[in-house]
Design an enzyme around this catalytic site. Structure first.
Site, PDB file in Angstrom:
ATOM      1  N   ARG A   1       0.829  -1.202   0.000  1.00  0.00           N
ATOM      2  CA  ARG A   1       0.000   0.000   0.000  1.00  0.00           C
ATOM      3  C   ARG A   1       0.867   1.256   0.000  1.00  0.00           C
ATOM      4  O   ARG A   1       0.585   2.213  -0.720  1.00  0.00           O
ATOM      5  CB  ARG A   1      -0.922   0.008   1.221  1.00  0.00           C
TER       6      ARG A   1
ATOM      7  N   ASN B   1     -10.793  -3.969  -1.548  1.00  0.00           N
ATOM      8  CA  ASN B   1     -10.657  -2.948  -2.584  1.00  0.00           C
ATOM      9  C   ASN B   1      -9.697  -3.398  -3.688  1.00  0.00           C
ATOM     10  O   ASN B   1      -8.802  -4.210  -3.437  1.00  0.00           O
ATOM     11  CB  ASN B   1     -10.120  -1.654  -1.956  1.00  0.00           C
TER      12      ASN B   1
ATOM     13  N   CYS C   1     -19.236  -1.515   0.565  1.00  0.00           N
ATOM     14  CA  CYS C   1     -18.376  -0.394   0.940  1.00  0.00           C
ATOM     15  C   CYS C   1     -19.060   0.341   2.087  1.00  0.00           C
ATOM     16  O   CYS C   1     -20.287   0.301   2.222  1.00  0.00           O
ATOM     17  CB  CYS C   1     -18.183   0.543  -0.249  1.00  0.00           C
TER      18      CYS C   1
ATOM     19  N   HIS D   1     -16.336   4.082  -4.812  1.00  0.00           N
ATOM     20  CA  HIS D   1     -15.407   5.196  -4.600  1.00  0.00           C
ATOM     21  C   HIS D   1     -15.540   6.270  -5.675  1.00  0.00           C
ATOM     22  O   HIS D   1     -14.614   7.057  -5.897  1.00  0.00           O
ATOM     23  CB  HIS D   1     -13.975   4.699  -4.500  1.00  0.00           C
TER      24      HIS D   1
ATOM     25  N   TYR E   1     -13.771  10.420  -2.123  1.00  0.00           N
ATOM     26  CA  TYR E   1     -12.853  10.032  -3.197  1.00  0.00           C
ATOM     27  C   TYR E   1     -12.951  10.938  -4.419  1.00  0.00           C
ATOM     28  O   TYR E   1     -12.043  10.965  -5.253  1.00  0.00           O
ATOM     29  CB  TYR E   1     -13.094   8.574  -3.597  1.00  0.00           C
TER      30      TYR E   1
END
Length: 421
Positions: free
Chosen positions: A90, A144, A164, A194, A244
């Site tokens: 990440r 995700n 989500c 998102h 987002y």
């Protein structure tokens, strides 16, 4: 009823366990299996999970295993919440795109594509194991990028619904501002995972009064502040975009900001270290307050509601989920995966009708859907050219030189997870 959580060693998991314990009348779990390859984390999380159940007098049995096949055997539903490559991957997703002047984020842009390429093959392998163990089991995907992962699952014929926590977070927030029960708040929630907008906030149900104009007039500053957006954006749109959308509406500002502070991954990694130390305390028998800063707020309530509806009659009949479009947004293919209100039951999720969308939203949805088509193709079949095309198609990239540089960086940073590289 047996549920399995793949990725059960996540520091998120006590949030989920707390919801299972509190909402046991809605979802009466008899056996819960936490599955994770990290045995050390699994031991810490599993111990806290059992203490939470015991404190709240939940009679269900919690077991742990590093063996996916053993964990999903005879499960009625399997929740996926895994992170391939962990926080280290990440952090790379959030940093190398900045070298090209593009946003670095784990689900959006080039970092989001990297995560999809690492994740889709792993999830499909797990799903095949679930199908062999119990072809009637439901898969609830919280992994995700949810839209791409859910589409991969559905295209492979799995019984899957994507989940989500953005929508339930808005529902809870608006309920507090309106001083009503969350069950009274219905969202006109439309878009892709998102990439969503709250086009209306209705009291009492889908046909209730739209109080969004009042919310924006009375609480616009607070709402925009939570989104970390300029209030002018919210006022000009007259709707509430998801957090987002900041990466699209203020891309260059975000890139400058990200270049001046530690990555979110670094923050989360430090937080996880502290959380795992807490989980190892045998006196701890509830989720710690620090967990709220980890993310995933209200994930447990959403997961319980969805599982209860898919497995029985305990959940809400209408929920925001990720599922096939099936003509709901007429400008998208039927097999695109969208995030909207849907009627959920034992047969799955059926999207509710959505009014015609302003081109301002429809255009961006169509563009990102095209990117997701190419991203899934790259995840399933591999190849540098497919990665390049997906990056070039993404509206946050869209320039040849950017896409070339990002392609090389993506492959270099993820080679160990890409069978074809």
């Amino acid at each position: 009823m047996k549920l399995a959580v793949v990725g059960g060693g996540s520091t998120y998991t006590p949030e989920l366990i707390d919801g299972f314990a509190r909402l046991r009348d809605t979802l009466p779990i008899e056996e819960l299996v936490l599955v994770d390859p990290a045995a050390d984390r699994l031991e810490l999380v599993g111990g806290l999970a059992r203490r939470i159940f015991a404190k709240q007098d939940h009679a269900g049995r919690i077991t742990t295993t590093t063996d996916v096949d053993a964990g999903v055997a005879d499960a009625d539903a399997v929740l996926l919440q895994l992170r391939v490559g962990g926080q280290a991957a990440r952090e790379r997703d959030e940093t190398w795109p900045l070298e090209c002047g593009c946003v670095g984020q784990e689900t959006t842009g080039a970092g989001g594509l990297a995560k999809a390429l690492r994740t889709v093959p792993v999830v499909l392998d797990i799903a095949e194991r679930v199908r062999r163990a119990n072809p009637d089991a439901w898969i609830i995907d919280f992994t995700n990028p949810v839209g791409i992962v859910t589409r991969a699952l559905l295209q492979a014929g799995h019984k899957a619904v994507g989940l989500c926590n953005v929508a339930i977070g808005f529902q809870r927030k608006f309920a507090r501002l309106l001083d009503v029960s969350p069950s009274e708040v219905h969202l006109d929630h439309v878009g892709l995972n998102h990439l969503t907008w709250e086009l209306g906030v209705r009291l009492g149900g889908p046909d209730g009064e739209n109080v969004l104009p009042r919310l924006l007039a009375e609480h616009g500053e607070a709402i925009a502040g939570d989104l970390r957006m300029d209030r002018r954006i919210v006022d000009r749109l007259g709707v509430v975009p998801s957090y987002y959308l900041r990466y699209f509406y203020a891309h260059d500002e975000v890139v400058r900001e990200l270049g001046t502070k530690p990555s979110r991954a670094a923050e989360v990694a430090a937080m996880e270290k502290e959380l795992l130390a807490m989980y190892g305390d045998p006196a701890l028998d509830e989720k710690p307050e620090l967990l709220a800063k980890r993310g995933g707020a209200f994930y447990s309530e959403a997961a319980v509601d969805l599982a209860a509806s898919l497995l029985g009659d305990g959940g809400s009949p209408v929920q925001v989920v990720n599922t096939y479009n099936r003509g709901t947004l007429p400008f998208l293919p039927d097999d695109a995966v969208i995030e909207v209100q849907a009627r959920v039951g034992r047969d799955g999720a059926a999207p509710l009708p959505v009014p015609a969308l302003d081109p301002l939203y429809a255009g961006l949805i169509a563009n990102v859907t095209a990117y997701e088509d190419l991203a899934l193709d790259a995840a399933l079949r591999g190849g540098r050219d497919r990665v390049f095309k997906a990056l070039l198609a993404h509206p946050l990239i869209g320039q040849f030189d950017y896409a070339e540089g990002l392609t090389d960086r993506l492959i270099a940073h993820n080679r160990e997870h890409l069978a074809w590289a």
